[in-house]
Scaffold this active site. Sequence first.
Site, mmCIF file in Angstrom:
data_model
loop_
_atom_site.group_PDB
_atom_site.id
_atom_site.type_symbol
_atom_site.label_atom_id
_atom_site.label_comp_id
_atom_site.label_asym_id
_atom_site.label_seq_id
_atom_site.Cartn_x
_atom_site.Cartn_y
_atom_site.Cartn_z
ATOM 1 N N CYS A 153 44.250 18.179 48.842
ATOM 2 C CA CYS A 153 44.005 18.005 47.403
ATOM 3 C C CYS A 153 42.519 17.861 47.061
ATOM 4 O O CYS A 153 42.134 17.960 45.898
ATOM 5 C CB CYS A 153 44.769 16.792 46.887
ATOM 6 S SG CYS A 153 46.514 16.889 47.256
ATOM 7 N N HIS A 166 41.922 14.014 40.396
ATOM 8 C CA HIS A 166 43.047 14.755 40.963
ATOM 9 C C HIS A 166 44.342 14.183 40.381
ATOM 10 O O HIS A 166 44.501 12.974 40.256
ATOM 11 C CB HIS A 166 43.021 14.605 42.489
ATOM 12 C CG HIS A 166 44.275 15.084 43.142
ATOM 13 N ND1 HIS A 166 44.804 16.324 42.884
ATOM 14 C CD2 HIS A 166 45.128 14.490 44.024
ATOM 15 C CE1 HIS A 166 45.919 16.463 43.579
ATOM 16 N NE2 HIS A 166 46.139 15.370 44.282
ATOM 17 N N ASN A 186 51.768 17.480 40.872
ATOM 18 C CA ASN A 186 50.602 17.544 41.761
ATOM 19 C C ASN A 186 50.469 18.974 42.285
ATOM 20 O O ASN A 186 51.287 19.422 43.082
ATOM 21 C CB ASN A 186 50.825 16.550 42.907
ATOM 22 C CG ASN A 186 49.657 16.504 43.890
ATOM 23 O OD1 ASN A 186 48.781 17.358 43.864
ATOM 24 N ND2 ASN A 186 49.669 15.503 44.756
#
Length: 310
Positions: free
Chosen positions: A112, A237, A267
């Site tokens: 990520c 994020h 996500n």
Amino acid sequence: MACELVGFGMYVPPRVLTNEDLEKFLNTSDEWITTRTGIKERRIAEEWEKASDLGFYAAKEALEKAKMHPRDIDVVIVATSTPDMIFPSTACFLADKLKCNKPMAFDISAACSGFIYALTLAKTFIASGQAENVLVVGAEVFSKIVDWNDRTTAVLFGDGAGAVVLSRTNNDKGILSAVMHSDGSHWGSLYCPVGEKIKMRGRETFKLAVKNMADASMKALEKANLSLDDIKLVIPHQANIRIIKAIAERLELPEEKVFSNIHRYGNTSAASIPIAMYEAKEEGRFHSGDYLLLTAFGGGLTWGALTIKI
Ligand code: UT7
């Protein structure tokens, strides 16, 4: 030599998977997912669709917005943990689809945190004089590595892509500071073995994510000689709305200064920050001359933060 962010693009597949859809085949509920994560729905790629396909649309838009032809791109960097193949890189496929003129092209595997790692590298290429224009793409098809029988991870992830074009500039815009870290000793918190599905220890990851993103954010600000008051918008994020709120609390930031679109996409790993940046820009949440703070955390473990003058 500084580098300016001159074009933004994003693409998500049209297929929407809602929490109610998940309730039909998993022992979960919209109530649990919403209160524990903030996610309401996510996008799912078609079976034949690969990261480079999603990345293509995002990159095409970023190039159009930058008024730039693909042949002007010197370097293509794709941040992804769901590459089209082990090799060639997704960046090679993407450069070919865009009809770039034989650029340097490679992938970054930093989960990520991949997109902010890639931005840091793009800056280095431009600052060193090696490149004039760099295309950075975060593109993911996590739906293909999620175990759809595992409620603890299946509800969290989604597919999508975001892209940014960076160009050499003589003004004072661009990436002002970057603080990037890793700690492989915690790899077991979040990982995906080759040919298998994602595994995560949620609570452990949660705590490390909050602490490390908050710490890196403060370090990145310090490095750029900025304070939080100077920052127009923080773009973290998008892993969990509770993580985002906990970071805002630690940094004593009002909620309106922190961007979130996790309810729409879940996500999307390396694609989450460029998608969020794109939407924040479209919503008028920042303008030319504003300072942004980006921060990410992911498997590796990897994490970091960077400051940008738009
Ligand atoms: O992007 C990279 C970084 N990723 C992250 O940062 C993710 C970090 N972790 C998280 O976001 C959270 O830890 C999760 C959202 C994954 C989980 O939330 P949590 O509040 O930490 O829940 P938990 O894992 O402690 O589980 C609480 C309960 C458990 O049941 P018991 O043992 O209390 O009976 C789980 O089995 O919730 C249960 N549970 C669920 N229930 C309904 C776990 N997943 C689900 C589900 N639906 N989908």
